[in-house]
Design a protein around this motif. Structure first.
Motif, mmCIF file in Angstrom:
data_model
loop_
_atom_site.group_PDB
_atom_site.id
_atom_site.type_symbol
_atom_site.label_atom_id
_atom_site.label_comp_id
_atom_site.label_asym_id
_atom_site.label_seq_id
_atom_site.Cartn_x
_atom_site.Cartn_y
_atom_site.Cartn_z
ATOM 1 N N ALA A 396 0.792 -1.112 0.054
ATOM 2 C CA ALA A 396 0.067 -0.025 0.012
ATOM 3 C C ALA A 396 0.937 1.256 0.071
ATOM 4 O O ALA A 396 0.622 2.174 -0.754
ATOM 5 C CB ALA A 396 -1.111 -0.012 1.189
ATOM 6 N N ILE A 399 2.344 1.745 -3.559
ATOM 7 C CA ILE A 399 1.408 2.407 -4.400
ATOM 8 C C ILE A 399 1.096 3.837 -4.364
ATOM 9 O O ILE A 399 1.325 4.467 -5.022
ATOM 10 C CB ILE A 399 -0.309 1.751 -4.304
ATOM 11 N N LEU A 400 0.759 4.133 -3.010
ATOM 12 C CA LEU A 400 0.534 5.634 -2.524
ATOM 13 C C LEU A 400 1.802 6.584 -2.624
ATOM 14 O O LEU A 400 1.839 7.631 -3.354
ATOM 15 C CB LEU A 400 0.163 5.818 -1.104
ATOM 16 N N VAL A 525 0.943 4.570 5.703
ATOM 17 C CA VAL A 525 -0.229 4.362 4.453
ATOM 18 C C VAL A 525 -1.176 5.494 4.955
ATOM 19 O O VAL A 525 -1.685 6.447 3.717
ATOM 20 C CB VAL A 525 -0.782 3.136 4.748
ATOM 21 N N LEU A 529 -2.032 8.599 2.378
ATOM 22 C CA LEU A 529 -3.525 8.813 1.721
ATOM 23 C C LEU A 529 -4.223 9.939 1.907
ATOM 24 O O LEU A 529 -4.779 10.632 1.182
ATOM 25 C CB LEU A 529 -4.256 7.734 2.463
ATOM 26 N N VAL A 533 -5.712 12.398 -0.979
ATOM 27 C CA VAL A 533 -7.035 12.450 -1.138
ATOM 28 C C VAL A 533 -7.189 14.026 -1.298
ATOM 29 O O VAL A 533 -8.173 14.532 -2.155
ATOM 30 C CB VAL A 533 -7.886 11.764 0.062
ATOM 31 N N LEU B 14 -9.661 5.825 -6.775
ATOM 32 C CA LEU B 14 -9.450 5.859 -5.063
ATOM 33 C C LEU B 14 -10.035 4.808 -4.442
ATOM 34 O O LEU B 14 -9.537 4.586 -3.189
ATOM 35 C CB LEU B 14 -10.194 7.288 -5.044
ATOM 36 N N VAL B 17 -7.539 2.292 -4.052
ATOM 37 C CA VAL B 17 -6.501 2.471 -3.111
ATOM 38 C C VAL B 17 -7.409 2.207 -1.634
ATOM 39 O O VAL B 17 -6.409 1.545 -0.742
ATOM 40 C CB VAL B 17 -6.084 4.071 -3.125
ATOM 41 N N THR B 20 -7.852 -1.421 -0.619
ATOM 42 C CA THR B 20 -6.535 -2.079 -0.184
ATOM 43 C C THR B 20 -5.913 -1.630 1.151
ATOM 44 O O THR B 20 -6.000 -2.466 1.986
ATOM 45 C CB THR B 20 -5.289 -1.726 -1.167
ATOM 46 N N ALA B 21 -6.374 -0.337 1.478
ATOM 47 C CA ALA B 21 -5.995 0.023 2.861
ATOM 48 C C ALA B 21 -6.963 -0.392 3.888
ATOM 49 O O ALA B 21 -6.512 -0.911 4.893
ATOM 50 C CB ALA B 21 -6.053 1.549 2.596
#
Lengths: 664, 352
Positions: A396, A399-400, A525, A529, A533, B14, B17, B20-21
């Protein structure tokens, strides 16, 4: 004054450097040693350790300064030097590589290795920059990128082979320590030969500074002259690096000092630069010896970087007028397009699918197999699996952070209108490193949990400094990047300084700096995020305005776009995203460069599309890098930053080469 | 139509994501307890076969649980662990000294080259570098306990602790930097207590004390007691000799002082790591001492780079042939086994 004063200063510095060292040798003993050497330990110390060291410093300083003059003349680029062209980094990289894999070869022919490495790096930078058609800034950027690639390789090597490369961390910024005359014996022939050739070439070099047409009319074989001068410059730099390691900025400081004093003809410029180059490095070496700690001396290169970075900033601000005219079309964002373009929605759908596949694959694949039954148990919510709990946050985070770095690259490139801009180039990444290390070293007992916060503060502060300095020039993209390069140099000097002063073992610091997804947690994470966002939609919304920046200042102004504000917003978003990513995964370079490039080839200059596609591509890249790092040499982990460099370098070269071909 | 496509895709990314989170967070919630209880369950009724493979502690179930306060938290031990992973060489050496084979060790090859004390069974698994050991490989071993040192696991402690109870030793605590020998003893006894091997530990330490006594007696007999020494670790950096010269707050120096020798090297400032990094020039001040060095065979500056060096050859201990190679695999940051090897080798060299 320039020569007489320089010579006098050289003698003073020489004497100071002979009188200072780790053993106590009185001034009287130094004089006695110089004029009446006897078989005494003190005299041996002066003759066999301090004098060779001082002579090596003078030789290296002259060589780097003259290499700088040559490179500046043949590329007509005031910013050229062995450091900015990646020659030092290339030479150093090969030597570290040899230290690990071919130790015999390394000890036998360091010069040859360094020469090959330096020449390859110079070639790479040249091709990257677009060959003859490059502008000074493009060239400096290309050199910077080559340096970044190679140094991320180098630090990963140091990380993987901690014991074998222990001493090389310090050598990474140049070490002038000499135990005997061997270093001088090894280097002086080549350095003196290079200097002599440079002096013999002075007339030809004067010609090269005229416009090319004039030079040709005068009967000079311009290209051959260029190549000879380039080879001499590489030889001088390689001979230096193979003895003392990479030392930056001498090649920028000394020649411009001489030019400032009003000498422009090479007849005086070359000897003057050699003299003052020797002075600069000798002084830097004296200063560096004052800062000794449990893990050794401060490298001389750190001192030259701190002396030289302000020069670079000043040069950048000064040369902005010429640059502004030259930049016009050449730094446009066009870098080639795929001929058979897929419709954007299809493309994005494909990219997202690939990301999904990669993510799932990355969860399935690790150094340890997870049995299918366990998978089913986890998916149906009936079981727990330690492996998955280790793997999931890593994937994760990859990815982010990949997405954040890519979007950061895309918005920063849009803001400064240069496809080579990248978070690591405008000082953000190294600023984060300074922040983290300051936190670790100043408050050693403090919790490691705040390292991300400290690194973010460092990143933002660094970006603010770059922007504030570039403000006076209206945030001109070129100036901004150059100041970024200078600030990056200062930051990495500070990092070295902190490592030395704190006396910490280099390995933990290097581990963080190399950029890694190792042992990342849900905390990281969530942080990433939160940033994504908020900032990803913001970047998307700003996209339309950023599109208009691409037309160039006059046009955009005519369109009524408030340039500065858009640039600041765009860069602000980029900096924040990059800072968040760096604070989570350390200094992973290239994704901010590679992902937007790939995306641009597919969707052109529509920033809204670019931002989204870059995000997905960046995520894919880091997920793949993470899984390779986990699996390839298991149980040994390879930092994701190195894998990105490994995958990224050939790709970047190909992109650059293509874009160059197209322009012919 | 087109305008609807873009937000839709944005949402898709989104949500991917987020999903997954979310999976991860859900799994995360129960996990602290989950992992801990798992490992215990595995221990009590789990793998009886494997218990025979590793040498068991003196007792099985403790009457009273032991609470260990360590550098990064507190750990309660109520059953002696059978499967232990060690992530630092000194700790691995301690295990061997206690006669317990770990199930996993970080960088075993490096251990062999640099430490060289004791032998691991063929069944012991290498779990990667000391810097970034492979967490998955560690988890796959299903350990009952992990031993680590603070500066290696600053970032990974929480994940390690989730795999198995993790005890972290504070090698960078001020008092331990000032007295590394005491830190070694303390670490050794703590590990012994946790493994149920306290008696064995006392035996090992008594043996070490005996070795110190024998050594100092041998020195007295040879008339070398109180002799000044300098102990260093050396390598080359770009063909120049680089040396760590150990100060009195280092293990190497403390060991040699214990047997009645005297460290002649003093640094101008307190060196937290217990050494100053210096060049040959620095040796001028201590040239009357006996010079011990550790260097790898393939990177020995004294036999190569400095052989014909006027400064090196002008030092009194070189002229009088009082410099001694301890060998490449002498670890000055180790445990009781390394300590004994260093002391015995030094005495052998001084009294020959």
């Amino acid at each position: 004054m320039t020569f007489g004063g320089g010579l006098l200063l050289l003698f003073v510095l020489l004497f100071i450097s002979l009188a200072h060292g780790q053993a106590n040798v009185s001034v009287h003993a130094v004089l006695e040693a110089l004029f009446a050497r006897a078989d005494k330990l003190e005299h041996h110390i002066v003759w066999e350790m301090r004098l060779p060291r001082a002579v090596m410093a003078m030789l290296a300083g002259s060589a780097l300064a003259v290499a700088g003059v040559l490179l500046q003349t043949i590329t007509r680029n005031p910013l050229a030097s062995a450091g900015t062209f990646g020659i030092n980094a290339g030479a150093y990289f090969i030597v570290v590589l040899a230290a690990v894999f071919l130790p015999a070869l390394k000890s036998e022919m360091p010069l040859l290795l360094a020469f090959v490495g330096g020449a390859c790096a110079a070639g790479m930078a040249y091709v990257l920059a677009g060959g003859k058609r490059s502008t000074p800034v493009r060239m400096a950027l290309a050199g910077m990128i080559v340096t970044l690639v190679l140094s991320s390789f180098t630090s990963a090597m140091q990380l993987l082979f901690e014991n074998e490369t222990n001493g090389l961390f310090l050598w990474g910024s140049g070490s002038l320590i000499q135990d005997n005359w061997k270093g001088v014996q090894h280097g002086w022939v080549w350095i003196i030969a290079g200097l002599v050739i440079a002096v013999l070439m002075t007339r030809a070099l004067d010609m090269l500074e005229l416009s090319e047409e004039t030079a040709q009319a005068l009967g000079q074989r311009v290209d051959r002259m260029r190549i000879v001068a380039l080879l001499v410059a590489v030889l001088l730099a390689a001979a230096t690096v193979s003895v003392v390691g990479p030392i930056g900025f001498v090649g920028l400081i000394a020649p411009h000092l001489i030019r400032l004093m009003g000498f422009h003809r090479h007849r005086l410029l070359i000897p003057g630069s050699a003299l003052w180059g020797a002075n600069v490095l000798l002084l830097a070496d004296i200063v560096s010896q004052m800062f000794r700690s449990t893990i050794g001396e401060l490298p001389a290169g750190v001192v030259t970087a701190i002396l030289g970075a302000p020069w670079l900033i000043w040069l950048a601000l000064r040369s902005s007028r010429e640059e502004a005219a030259a930049v016009g079309g050449s730094s446009s964002m066009s870098i080639g397009m795929l001929h058979n373009r897929l419709p954007y929605p299809v493309l994005l759908f494909l990219a997202v699918s690939v990301l999904a596949l990669c993510s799932i694959g990355s969860l399935l694949w690790g150094s340890t197999r997870i049995p299918f039954t366990e998978w089913m148990a986890v998916l149906t919510g009936q079981g727990e699996n330690v492996l998955l709990q280790l793997r999931m946050p890593r994937v994760a985070v990859a990815i982010l952070a990949g997405a954040a770095l890519a979007v950061a690259g895309a918005t920063i490139q849009g803001a400064v209108r240069n496809p080579l801009a990248d978070p690591s180039i405008i000082g953000v990444t190294s600023g984060a490193g300074v922040g983290a290390l300051l936190w670790i070293t100043v408050i050693p007992s403090a919790s490691a949990a705040f390292i991300p916060l400290a690194s973010m503060a460092g990143a933002v502060l660094s970006a603010v400094v770059v922007y504030a300095l570039a403000w006076r020039k209206g945030l001109h993209p070129t100036i901004l990047i150059l100041i970024g390069i200078a600030v990056t140099a200062v930051n990495s000097a500070i990092i070295h300084f902190l490592v030395i002063q704190s006396g910490m073992s280099a390995a933990p610091a290097l581990a963080w700096l190399a950029g890694s997804t190792y042992a990342r947690e849900w905390g990281e994470v969530n942080m990433l995020l939160a940033f994504l966002v908020i900032l990803l939609p913001a970047a998307w919304l700003l996209g339309k305005k950023v599109d208009l920046l691409a037309f160039g200042d006059q046009t955009s102004m005519g369109l009524g776009l408030k340039l500065q504000r858009t640039r600041i917003y765009a860069a602000g978003i980029g900096v924040m995203l990059a800072a968040a990513a760096v604070s989570a995964v350390g200094t992973i370079g290239f994704i901010g460069l590679l992902a937007p490039h790939a995306a641009r080839m597919a969707v052109g200059h529509n920033h809204r599309r670019l931002v989204l596609l870059s995000a997905v591509l960046g995520a894919i890249m880091l997920v793949i890098a993470d899984v390779i790092g986990r699996v390839a040499l298991a149980p040994k982990q390879i930092p994701a930053g190195l894998i990105v460099a490994l995958i990224g370098t050939p790709y970047l070269l190909m992109l650059m080469f293509r874009s160059r071909m197209r322009r012919f | 139509m087109k305008t609807f496509v873009k937000p839709y895709l944005l949402l898709m990314i989104l949500s991917l994501v987020l999903v997954t989170a979310a999976c991860g967070t859900a799994a995360n919630n129960g996990d602290n307890h989950g992992a801990a209880s798992n490992s215990q369950a595995g221990h009590e009724d789990g793998h009886p076969a494997s218990q025979d493979d590793v040498s068991p502690g003196d007792e099985e179930q403790l009457d009273e649980p032991i609470t260990i306060e360590h550098a990064m938290g507190t750990e309660t031990i109520d059953t002696y662990p059978k499967k232990v992973v060690v992530l630092e060489w000194s700790l691995a050496e301690n295990m061997l000294a206690l006669g317990v084979q770990p199930v996993g060790v970080a960088d075993m090859e490096g251990y062999k080259n640099w430490v060289g004390a004791g032998e691991f069974d063929a069944s012991v698994i290498d779990v990667g570098t000391r810097q970034e050991p492979d967490l998955e490989a560690i988890a796959a071993l299903e350990p009952d306990l992990i031993f680590a040192v603070d500066f290696r696991v600053a970032h990974s402690y929480e994940q390690l602790d989730r795999i198995a109870p993790t005890i972290v030793f504070g090698s960078e605590f001020e008092e331990n930097l000032r007295d590394p020998y005491h830190y070694m003893e303390e670490t050794f006894y703590t590990m012994a207590q946790v493994l149920g091997k306290t008696e064995k530990a006392e035996e090992v330490m008594a043996h070490l004390e005996g070795a110190f006594e024998n050594a100092s007696q041998a020195l007295k007999d040879a008339g070398r007691d109180g002799a000044p020494f300098v102990i260093s670790q050396a390598w080359t950096n770009q063909n120049a000799a680089v040396m760590r010269l150990f100060t009195t707050n280092s293990m190497g120096s403390q060991l040699l002082e214990k047997i009645g020798l005297h460290n002649a090297f003093e640094s101008d400032v307190f060196q937290p790591n217990g050494f100053e990094t210096a060049s040959v020039e620095r040796l001028a001040d201590v040239q009357d001492a006996n010079f011990f060095y550790i260097a790898q065979d393939d990177d020995n500056p004294f036999e190569n780079q400095l052989k014909d060096n006027a400064v090196w050859n002008g030092l009194n201990f070189v002229k009088e042939n009082r410099y001694y190679a301890l060998g490449g695999d002498m670890w000055l940051f180790g445990g009781p086994l390394s300590s004994e090897r260093v002391v015995e080798k030094a005495v052998e060299l001084l009294t020959q």
